[in-house]
Design an enzyme around this catalytic site. Sequence first.
Site, PDB file in Angstrom:
ATOM      1  N   LYS A  18     -34.182   6.095  70.409  1.00 28.23           N
ATOM      2  CA  LYS A  18     -35.516   5.893  70.968  1.00 28.23           C
ATOM      3  C   LYS A  18     -36.100   7.240  71.415  1.00 28.23           C
ATOM      4  O   LYS A  18     -35.385   8.232  71.566  1.00 28.23           O
ATOM      5  CB  LYS A  18     -35.461   4.954  72.173  1.00 28.23           C
ATOM      6  CG  LYS A  18     -35.069   3.516  71.845  1.00 28.23           C
ATOM      7  CD  LYS A  18     -36.140   2.796  71.058  1.00 28.23           C
ATOM      8  CE  LYS A  18     -35.781   1.332  70.822  1.00 28.23           C
ATOM      9  NZ  LYS A  18     -34.642   1.192  69.890  1.00 28.23           N
ATOM     10  N   SER A  39     -37.425  -0.352  64.846  1.00 33.38           N
ATOM     11  CA  SER A  39     -38.223  -0.009  66.022  1.00 33.38           C
ATOM     12  C   SER A  39     -38.766   1.418  65.993  1.00 33.38           C
ATOM     13  O   SER A  39     -39.605   1.770  66.821  1.00 33.38           O
ATOM     14  CB  SER A  39     -37.409  -0.212  67.307  1.00 33.38           C
ATOM     15  OG  SER A  39     -36.433   0.795  67.442  1.00 33.38           O
TER      16      SER A  39
END
EC number: 3.4.21.88
Length: 233
Positions: free
Chosen positions: A192, A154
């Site tokens: 993230k 991701s």
Amino acid sequence: MLTRKQHELLMFIHERMKESGIPPSFDEMKEALDLKSKSGIHRLITALEERGFIRRLPNRARALEVVKLPDSMNPSLGGKKSKFEPSVIEGNLGKVPTKPIPASEGGSITVPVMGRIAAGTPIEAIQTHSHSIMVPPEMLGSGEHYALEVRGDSMIDAGIFDGDTVLIRKQDSAGTGEIIVALVDEEEATLKRLRKKGNAIALEAANPAYETRIFGPDRVKVQGRLVGLLRRY
């Protein structure tokens, strides 16, 4: 001699590498230079590469290395060109003794590896100390640090790939836009980019295949901030 835009892009890449250890994405470069398309970034990068200021690393998506800065940025060097050492270290990341090795003695600092971190499908929270790795001292600033093995894709547009080892500065707060280790609901650890939207916390992936996840502030705890990256080939 660099044009204004070439100079701006070079310094933006250099500063981002100093801050996070990874080069910015093309979207981030486009936004920073207020350009309308990525094609302009491609032209600037090509020009910087032809002039010897940056180098594109082969077989790695948009991985850049700043080779030198303009002489005007290094007045203390008497006209000598400086070489910027990238923060991406390649090689064998095998186990080492857990006893810290001072930089003055061993040339490296021992950093504990605390398990795996999700950059994709959520996995378990940070584990206990499994082993240690030796890290060049210039990759670490002040404070306490630990390392995590990345699992998932991701964050690939930020230059972070499955199998990489990330270096994290332990801290419980971070600014918007920084890449962090976030603990969600005391169960899930994920890597993230942090975005703050009013009272909400957004955890943003660097891969269009993943959606940005938004949480209430009481559900997310910052466990640290990304400061470096190591990769094995």
